[in-house]
Scaffold this motif. Structure first.
Motif, PDB file in Angstrom:
ATOM      1  N   UNK A  22      -0.528   7.676   7.476  1.00  0.00           N
ATOM      2  CA  UNK A  22      -1.492   7.840   6.434  1.00  0.00           C
ATOM      3  C   UNK A  22      -2.023   6.715   5.707  1.00  0.00           C
ATOM      4  N   UNK A  23      -0.819   6.054   5.295  1.00  0.00           N
ATOM      5  CA  UNK A  23      -1.076   4.702   4.632  1.00  0.00           C
ATOM      6  C   UNK A  23      -1.740   3.658   5.507  1.00  0.00           C
ATOM      7  N   UNK A  24      -1.566   3.777   6.563  1.00  0.00           N
ATOM      8  CA  UNK A  24      -2.264   2.586   7.662  1.00  0.00           C
ATOM      9  C   UNK A  24      -3.731   3.407   7.910  1.00  0.00           C
ATOM     10  N   UNK A  25      -3.912   4.479   7.904  1.00  0.00           N
ATOM     11  CA  UNK A  25      -5.108   5.104   7.935  1.00  0.00           C
ATOM     12  C   UNK A  25      -6.195   4.624   6.814  1.00  0.00           C
ATOM     13  N   UNK A  26      -5.703   4.632   5.498  1.00  0.00           N
ATOM     14  CA  UNK A  26      -6.336   4.802   4.263  1.00  0.00           C
ATOM     15  C   UNK A  26      -6.387   3.179   3.890  1.00  0.00           C
ATOM     16  N   UNK A  27      -5.383   2.322   4.149  1.00  0.00           N
ATOM     17  CA  UNK A  27      -5.468   0.803   3.907  1.00  0.00           C
ATOM     18  C   UNK A  27      -4.931  -0.031   5.061  1.00  0.00           C
ATOM     19  N   UNK A  28      -5.381  -0.013   6.175  1.00  0.00           N
ATOM     20  CA  UNK A  28      -5.127  -0.737   7.189  1.00  0.00           C
ATOM     21  C   UNK A  28      -5.131  -2.125   6.913  1.00  0.00           C
ATOM     22  N   UNK A  55       4.421  13.780  -2.743  1.00  0.00           N
ATOM     23  CA  UNK A  55       4.848  12.958  -1.081  1.00  0.00           C
ATOM     24  C   UNK A  55       6.185  12.625  -1.301  1.00  0.00           C
ATOM     25  N   UNK A  56       6.523  11.958  -2.461  1.00  0.00           N
ATOM     26  CA  UNK A  56       7.890  11.403  -2.560  1.00  0.00           C
ATOM     27  C   UNK A  56       8.800  12.449  -2.893  1.00  0.00           C
ATOM     28  N   UNK A  57       8.731  13.675  -3.374  1.00  0.00           N
ATOM     29  CA  UNK A  57       9.482  14.784  -3.369  1.00  0.00           C
ATOM     30  C   UNK A  57       9.636  15.178  -1.818  1.00  0.00           C
ATOM     31  N   UNK A  58       8.649  15.464  -1.209  1.00  0.00           N
ATOM     32  CA  UNK A  58       8.873  16.184   0.214  1.00  0.00           C
ATOM     33  C   UNK A  58       9.319  14.880   1.220  1.00  0.00           C
ATOM     34  N   UNK A  59       9.418  13.728   0.865  1.00  0.00           N
ATOM     35  CA  UNK A  59      10.062  12.785   1.624  1.00  0.00           C
ATOM     36  C   UNK A  59      11.612  12.997   1.326  1.00  0.00           C
ATOM     37  N   UNK A  60      12.039  12.826  -0.103  1.00  0.00           N
ATOM     38  CA  UNK A  60      13.488  13.152  -0.354  1.00  0.00           C
ATOM     39  C   UNK A  60      14.046  14.292   0.407  1.00  0.00           C
ATOM     40  N   UNK A 119      13.229   5.113  -8.470  1.00  0.00           N
ATOM     41  CA  UNK A 119      12.100   5.757  -8.976  1.00  0.00           C
ATOM     42  C   UNK A 119      11.673   4.536  -9.760  1.00  0.00           C
ATOM     43  N   UNK A 120      10.143   4.994 -10.175  1.00  0.00           N
ATOM     44  CA  UNK A 120       9.438   3.805 -10.477  1.00  0.00           C
ATOM     45  C   UNK A 120       8.041   4.362 -11.568  1.00  0.00           C
ATOM     46  N   UNK A 121       7.405   3.201 -12.089  1.00  0.00           N
ATOM     47  CA  UNK A 121       6.246   3.367 -12.696  1.00  0.00           C
ATOM     48  C   UNK A 121       5.355   2.258 -12.823  1.00  0.00           C
ATOM     49  N   UNK A 157       0.836  -1.117   0.151  1.00  0.00           N
ATOM     50  CA  UNK A 157       0.103   0.034   0.019  1.00  0.00           C
ATOM     51  C   UNK A 157       0.864   1.285   0.038  1.00  0.00           C
ATOM     52  N   UNK A 158       1.825   1.200   0.574  1.00  0.00           N
ATOM     53  CA  UNK A 158       2.658   2.361   0.636  1.00  0.00           C
ATOM     54  C   UNK A 158       3.431   2.733  -0.491  1.00  0.00           C
ATOM     55  N   UNK A 159       3.865   1.589  -1.294  1.00  0.00           N
ATOM     56  CA  UNK A 159       4.264   1.796  -3.038  1.00  0.00           C
ATOM     57  C   UNK A 159       3.228   2.161  -3.835  1.00  0.00           C
ATOM     58  N   UNK A 160       2.067   1.746  -3.559  1.00  0.00           N
ATOM     59  CA  UNK A 160       0.888   2.287  -4.185  1.00  0.00           C
ATOM     60  C   UNK A 160       0.774   3.715  -4.108  1.00  0.00           C
ATOM     61  N   UNK A 161       0.823   4.111  -2.997  1.00  0.00           N
ATOM     62  CA  UNK A 161       0.530   5.674  -2.654  1.00  0.00           C
ATOM     63  C   UNK A 161       1.558   6.612  -3.176  1.00  0.00           C
ATOM     64  N   UNK A 162       2.843   5.884  -2.997  1.00  0.00           N
ATOM     65  CA  UNK A 162       3.963   6.774  -3.449  1.00  0.00           C
ATOM     66  C   UNK A 162       3.845   7.139  -5.091  1.00  0.00           C
ATOM     67  N   UNK A 163       3.184   6.033  -5.693  1.00  0.00           N
ATOM     68  CA  UNK A 163       3.300   6.056  -7.120  1.00  0.00           C
ATOM     69  C   UNK A 163       2.059   7.049  -7.563  1.00  0.00           C
ATOM     70  N   UNK A 164       1.063   7.075  -6.618  1.00  0.00           N
ATOM     71  CA  UNK A 164      -0.190   8.014  -6.940  1.00  0.00           C
ATOM     72  C   UNK A 164       0.242   9.371  -6.617  1.00  0.00           C
ATOM     73  N   UNK A 165       1.202   9.682  -5.603  1.00  0.00           N
ATOM     74  CA  UNK A 165       1.449  11.068  -5.269  1.00  0.00           C
ATOM     75  C   UNK A 165       2.912  11.381  -5.295  1.00  0.00           C
ATOM     76  N   UNK A 166       3.352  11.887  -6.405  1.00  0.00           N
ATOM     77  CA  UNK A 166       4.812  12.183  -6.548  1.00  0.00           C
ATOM     78  C   UNK A 166       5.344  13.398  -5.609  1.00  0.00           C
TER      79      UNK A 166
END
Length: 484
Positions: free
Chosen positions: A350-356, A316-321, A453-455, A305-314
């Motif tokens: 947030x990952x655990x909130x959306x997709x426990x 968020x990835x930028x802020x993490x980096x 990075x990923x697609x 679920x973490x990977x799924x949300x990182x793909x959907x929200x670039x």
């Protein structure tokens, strides 16, 4: 003339089919009448609304096929409390923070622990999940040592090494990676290394994976013990896991004692002796299977679920980096360094909130009691929902939006999250290994955003399935590239 010729055939078909139709109809009527009459007649309150489905199987097939939509659709139709019949048991399903405290805080006085028979049999009577009362409290104290700060610090180098090897391997593949199965392979390796203190051989890991996969796929199934049934497959997998881990434990005992060995198994043996329980081979074996199952299934679900949300929200990835560059974590990062990454902590929350990973927990009514104007009959199972509680909580605005910033301290300062946010449960049954699970997820996120990075390699994002653990229907197909 044609009608005259066909009429005898139609009459014959009707005569043949009518008894079967009447029998099925009568069976369904008597099935529903049975549950209507099963309420406690000393109470004036009605049973919750809902359907008990078909005779014997109830609504189990609908639950397995519909996944997340099964409970959501019935909640929309019946409200936060409704009845159903799953896995051979009458069940009342409950969601919403206001209704959960009696179920989570009043164990032994109002409700008791009651997993479906399939889960009970596969985890074993000595497992933490199946213990209750004084025994449960004593075992939690024993297990707590496995997840202490000192223990987590000792596991961290091995976790970082295994995560790095996995992500590097994904980046080296020319095609797509099926993230959920690969995450399960990773979390199994982590669980085995943490539990045993070192990594088993590749052959042993392959056998462990095969049997743990069978166990997790069939842990919530109809308890029908016949050849080819999910229940029989799960029990056979459990027996093989017990056989392997039992041999490891017995060999350690003959070599001088489990408590002198490295890893969580050694800590568990020492802790049990210090607490006066001194767990035997069978108890240690069941504990080892339970710990591996928890890490294998639920952590892999959350990692996917973490990977799924990182793909959907670039963004968020930028802020993490950006946060990681500011903190400049090295190869020898310590637990305290990772704990200071506030935005990373928000992302995991947030990952655990959306997709426990686990959608809820089971209890059983010890006596008839009232909830939301309905009677919950003695002996009925009560399934509380984590996912629907998160989705309907007034604390979380726009719950369908992935927004890690909602967990900023200034946003949460005036809010009491208890019972509104419970990815690890609450009360005496709160997941004892939650800190280890969060640590694995954080290390995984750090490695992903630092070196890759990923697609997505499919046209659309996959449907998420609920049973037995939240996971994408297609495994989540992703191509990973090295950032180096």
């Amino acid at each position: 003339m044609v009608l005259v010729a066909v009429w005898p055939i139609l009459v014959s078909i009707f005569i043949s089919v009518a008894p079967a139709v009447l029998l099925v109809t009568a069976s369904i009527y008597l099935w529903h009448l049975r549950w209507q009459l099963s309420h406690d007649r000393s109470w004036l309150l009605p049973l919750p609304p809902g359907s008990m489905g078909l005779p014997i199987v109830g609504e189990t097939l609908h639950w397995l096929l519909q996944g997340c939509e099964f409970h959501s659709s019935r909640r929309r139709q019946h409200g936060h409390v409704f009845k159903t019949h799953l896995l051979g048991r009458p069940v009342v399903r409950v969601s919403g923070a206001a209704l959960l405290p009696p179920l989570l805080l009043e164990e032994t006085s109002r409700v008791g622990v009651s997993w479906p028979r399939s889960a009970h049999d596969m985890l074993g009577p000595h497992s933490l999940a199946n213990s209750s009362g004084h025994t449960h409290r004593a075992r939690r104290k024993v297990y707590a040592r496995i997840f202490s700060q000192a223990a987590l610090e000792s596991y961290l180098p091995q976790i970082m090494k295994l995560v790095r090897e996995a992500v590097t391997g994904w980046c080296a593949r020319p095609g797509s990676v099926s993230v959920y199965p690969e995450s399960k392979r990773l979390t199994l390796r982590i669980a085995a290394a943490v539990l045993l203190g070192s990594l088993p051989s590749q052959e042993e890991l392959t056998d462990l994976f095969t049997n743990m996969e069978q166990l997790s796929e069939n842990i919530f199934t109809l308890p029908i013990d016949i050849p080819g049934s999910g229940y029989r497959k799960g029990i056979r997998a459990r027996d093989k896991l017990h056989q392997y881990l039992g041999k490891v434990i017995e060999a350690r005992r003959q070599a001088g004692g489990c408590e002198d060995q490295p890893g969580a198994l050694g800590i568990l043996a020492r802790s049990s002796k210090e607490q006066g329980m001194d767990m035997g081979v069978q108890e240690l074996t069941e504990a080892a299977v339970e710990l591996m199952f928890a890490a294998f299934a639920t952590t892999a679900s959350a990692a996917t679920s973490l990977v799924l949300q990182l793909i959907k929200h670039p963004a968020v990835v930028a802020k993490l980096r950006e946060e990681l560059q500011t903190r400049a974590l090295g190869a020898g990062a310590l637990l305290r360094d990772i704990s200071r990454l506030r935005y990373l902590d928000n992302v995991v929350k947030e990952v655990l909130r959306m997709l426990p990973p686990v959608s809820g927990g089971y209890r059983v009514a010890l006596h008839t009691f009232e909830l939301a104007g309905f009677q919950i009959p003695k002996g009925w199972s009560v399934l509380y929902s984590i996912r629907d509680t998160h989705n309907t909580s007034p604390i979380f605005q726009d719950p369908e939006v992935f927004n890690p910033d909602r967990f900023d301290e200034d946003q949460m300062e005036s809010k009491n999250l208890r019972f509104h946010y419970l990815p690890f449960g609450d009360g005496v049954r709160r997941c004892v290994g939650k800190e280890l699970a969060k640590l694995i997820l954080k290390v995984f996120a750090i490695e992903l955003v630092s070196v890759s990075h990923w697609e997505l390699t499919t046209r659309t994002f996959p449907k998420m399935l609920l049973v037995p653990i939240v996971h994408p229907a297609d495994g989540l197909q992703v191509r990973f590239f090295s950032s180096a």
